[in-house]
Design a protein around this motif. Structure first.
Motif: not given
Length: 462
Positions: A231-239, A241-243, A279-282, A348-358
């Motif tokens: 659940d914490e994954v969605w919590t951080e991502v939603d945070l 998106v909200t910002a 997230v991208a689709r939402e 101040e740019a309205r940009i959310l960066t979502l990255a992943s790594t192994n």
């Protein structure tokens, strides 16, 4: 060959019809030429043009002559050329904006060549299944009263990117109107940004002689119900998106900055890419979604971020497997400097960066800090309870799935089994089952075989 006087007289008589014909006036030059031998006519026509001065007429008007004539000066040396470089996106958007102005002032403007005396060039560009027709290389004269109140200007568009020319747009004006030329180009750029066909779409950023954007389709089958992660994954991502979407005004008003970065880390097959896809689709439509390939990230991430700012509105940038191109500085040459520079562009740019790594340990500590990646979230192997939810989701609506003992199958799974592993167990069971039907026995057999995990055989091959 040398002709005698008699031979020359005979030849002249043959062309003119003899002494009698020579003394008669020619009343119909067209009919007279048509009556001559076919091979003689072109030579006589050329001789006539030389005699009357037709060959001295002006050639086709060049781009510079067109510009000078329209602005009422002897040559372009009496003008100022205010210029702006075009990037791969603005090459299209500026052309669309200019085409719109040309349509708006169609009764007043005049179109001329963009290069030497070649005709104006137009082309078509397809974006997401929609075809846009726009100029490629030309000059357009907008007289006084159109773009400028008291002065005319000529806009030159060169949207080609070749060895011989660089993409640019410029405005020719008289020297006393240079400030107005800058205003015209600013207005053109503003309108071009409004017409950006990539806004609100999902695109892939690639590196091929510069930045290239291609519209892509997002998977429609992944949702929060089918992607089972902590659940914490969605919590951080939603945070994040909200910002970027809802709280940007208050954050920027207090100097806190809006840009957010979330780094998903964990073993392969645990759902990191699926989370990004959900997230991208939402947010698609309200956000512009930009997937950045590894090579583009290593070389052009700053350009991508700058383009994201020009889009306006919220933007989601997805960097999958960022460790492929950005590593600890001790590893030598990498895309670390590009990442750091891009992540520091305009807080101040309205940009959310979502990255992943192994493996987050391979990334430099300078990248994993607040202000760049504000949160690092682990997407690990599923617990037994989550594994049961994943299995139930996968076998739902498959024949025989309703009778499967999910608890028994999950109990047989070894430790550190990923969601991708469970998916492959189900796939193999469907292929092995009678008519594609599932059963507890077929699922347990596939788990027991261990074939659902790709493994390199040990030993040497000669």
């Amino acid at each position: 060959m040398t002709l005698t006087n008699d031979e020359l007289a005979d030849l002249t008589a043959g062309l003119t019809g003899g002494d009698d014909a020579h003394r008669q006036p020619i009343t119909d030059i067209g009919a007279w030429l048509d009556g001559l031998d076919y091979g003689v006519r072109p030579a006589l026509r050329a001789l006539g043009e030389l005699l009357v001065g037709v060959a001295e007429r002006e050639s086709a008007e060049t781009a510079d002559r067109f510009t000078a004539r329209c602005l009422g000066v002897p040559d372009c040396g009496h003008l100022v050329d205010e210029e702006r470089q075009l990037n791969p996106v603005s090459r299209l958007t500026v052309a669309l904006a200019l085409a719109e102005w040309m349509d708006e002032h169609a009764l007043d403007c005049e179109i001329g060549p963009g290069e030497d005396s070649y005709p104006p060039k137009w082309t078509q560009t397809e974006v997401g299944g929609e075809r846009y027709r726009h100029p490629l290389c030309l000059r357009v004269h907008f007289p006084a009263g159109t773009l400028l109140d008291d002065s005319g200007c000529v806009i030159n568009l060169e949207a080609r990117d070749t060895v011989m020319c660089s993409p640019e747009v410029s405005a020719f004006v008289t020297p006393d109107n240079q400030a107005l030329a800058r205003c015209v180009l600013d207005r053109l750029a503003e309108r071009a940004n409004e017409l950006n066909p990539y806004r609100g779409r999902a695109v892939r950023a690639t590196y091929a002689h510069g930045l290239n954007l291609t519209v892509i389709d997002l998977p429609s089958t992944v949702t929060r119900d089918t992607v089972i992660v902590p659940d914490e994954v969605w919590t951080e991502v939603d945070l994040g998106v909200t910002a970027v979407r809802d709280r940007h005004d208050i954050l920027n008003a207090h100097g806190l900055g809006v840009r957010r970065g979330v780094l998903l880390c964990g073993p392969p097959g645990t759902g990191k890419s699926a989370v990004s896809a959900v997230v991208a689709r939402e947010v698609l439509g309200e956000f512009t979604v930009i997937y950045v390939e590894a090579k583009a990230g290593a070389h052009l991430l700053t350009v991508v971020v700058e383009e994201a700012q020009r889009l306006g509105g919220p933007v989601l940038i997805v960097l999958e497997d960022v460790d492929l191109w950005c590593q600890d500085r001790a590893a030598g040459e990498s895309g670390l400097s590009e990442l750091l520079q891009a992540m520091d562009v305009k807080a101040e740019a309205r940009i959310l960066t979502l990255a992943s790594t192994n493996d987050a340990a391979t990334l430099d500590k300078a990248a994993i800090r607040t202000g760049r990646f504000d949160s690092v979230v682990e997407v690990g192997y599923p617990s037994r309870a989550d594994a049961a939810r994943i299995l139930a989701t996968l076998i739902d609506h498959i024949p025989g799935g309703e009778s499967v003992d999910t608890a028994a199958v999950v109990a047989a799974l070894p430790e550190r089994t990923s969601g991708s592993d469970i998916r492959e167990v189900v796939r193999r069971a469907v292929l092995a089952g009678d008519g594609g039907a599932l059963s507890t026995a077929t699922l347990l057999a596939e788990v027991g075989s261990g074939r659902y995990r790709a493994a390199v055989p040990s030993g040497m091959y000669l």
